[in-house]
Design a protein around this motif. Structure first.
Motif, short mmCIF file in Angstrom:
data_model
loop_
_atom_site.label_atom_id
_atom_site.label_comp_id
_atom_site.label_asym_id
_atom_site.label_seq_id
_atom_site.Cartn_x
_atom_site.Cartn_y
_atom_site.Cartn_z
N ARG A 19 38.22 71.76 34.71
CA ARG A 19 38.59 70.65 33.84
C ARG A 19 40.03 70.83 33.39
NH1 ARG A 19 37.74 69.24 27.99
NH2 ARG A 19 37.37 66.97 27.87
N LEU A 20 40.87 69.89 33.74
CA LEU A 20 42.27 69.90 33.35
C LEU A 20 42.49 69.03 32.13
CD1 LEU A 20 44.03 69.47 36.82
CD2 LEU A 20 43.18 71.58 35.75
N SER A 21 43.45 69.43 31.31
CA SER A 21 43.83 68.66 30.15
C SER A 21 45.34 68.47 30.14
CB SER A 21 43.41 69.35 28.85
OG SER A 21 42.01 69.54 28.80
N CYS A 22 45.78 67.36 29.60
CA CYS A 22 47.20 67.09 29.45
C CYS A 22 47.43 66.36 28.15
CB CYS A 22 47.72 66.26 30.63
SG CYS A 22 49.44 65.71 30.44
N ALA A 23 48.31 66.90 27.33
CA ALA A 23 48.65 66.30 26.05
C ALA A 23 50.06 65.74 26.09
CB ALA A 23 48.53 67.34 24.93
N ALA A 24 50.20 64.50 25.68
CA ALA A 24 51.50 63.83 25.63
C ALA A 24 52.02 63.81 24.21
CB ALA A 24 51.40 62.41 26.17
N SER A 25 53.31 64.01 24.08
CA SER A 25 53.96 63.94 22.78
C SER A 25 55.34 63.34 22.93
CB SER A 25 54.03 65.33 22.12
OG SER A 25 54.82 66.21 22.90
N ARG A 66 33.97 62.61 43.12
CA ARG A 66 33.95 64.02 42.73
C ARG A 66 34.72 64.29 41.44
NH1 ARG A 66 36.46 67.61 45.87
NH2 ARG A 66 37.92 66.08 46.76
N PHE A 67 35.80 63.56 41.24
CA PHE A 67 36.64 63.76 40.06
C PHE A 67 36.46 62.59 39.11
CE2 PHE A 67 40.26 66.37 42.26
CZ PHE A 67 39.32 67.25 42.74
N THR A 68 36.62 62.88 37.82
CA THR A 68 36.52 61.86 36.80
C THR A 68 37.67 62.02 35.81
OG1 THR A 68 34.10 61.80 36.96
CG2 THR A 68 35.10 60.81 35.01
N GLN A 81 38.10 65.94 35.10
CA GLN A 81 36.95 66.76 35.44
C GLN A 81 36.82 66.79 36.95
OE1 GLN A 81 34.75 68.52 33.35
NE2 GLN A 81 34.14 69.37 35.33
N MET A 82 36.92 67.97 37.52
CA MET A 82 36.89 68.14 38.96
C MET A 82 35.62 68.88 39.35
SD MET A 82 40.86 69.11 39.78
CE MET A 82 40.80 70.65 38.85
N ASN A 83 34.77 68.23 40.10
CA ASN A 83 33.52 68.81 40.57
C ASN A 83 33.51 68.87 42.09
OD1 ASN A 83 32.51 68.91 37.88
ND2 ASN A 83 31.77 66.79 38.07
#
Length: 115
Positions: A19-25, A66-68, A81-83
């Motif tokens: 599961r990857l996350s990315c925060a923008a600022s 596969r990915f969401t 989310q990578m499955n």
């Protein structure tokens, strides 16, 4: 200017999940598209999945099913989310933020899938 910080990449076995996350600022706007592209060595940077602030999505054909992609609009965070990961998913994954014709990119996070 928008700054993007990715996290969650790593090494995983084929069939596993990440599961990857990315925060923008920075100078974000309410109407935008956030998501993910990837680039393998010697290949072009391709769409993985993006979602606009209204919830509309666009997936690359090789990952659909596969990915969401999801996002938290209030916090300007997008997730991937990578499955059922495959070795061919190995690439540097870049977070992307788009407002109009302006694109911003994160530094990328390495995802390696072993067979």
């Amino acid at each position: 200017q928008v700054q993007l910080v990715e996290s969650g990449g790593g090494l995983v076995q084929a069939g596993g999940s990440l599961r990857l996350s990315c925060a923008a600022s920075g100078s974000t706007v309410s109407g935008n598209t956030m998501g993910w592209y990837r680039q393998a060595p010697g290949k072009q940077r391709d769409l993985v999945a993006v979602m606009d602030s209204g919830g509309n999505t666009n997936y690359g054909g090789s990952v659909k099913g596969r990915f969401t992609v999801s996002r938290d609009n209030a916090k300007n965070v997008v997730y991937l989310q990578m499955n059922s990961l495959k070795p061919e998913d190995t690439a540097v994954y870049y977070c992307n933020y788009r407002s109009g014709l302006t694109y911003y990119w994160g530094q990328g996070t390495q995802v390696t899938v072993s067979s």
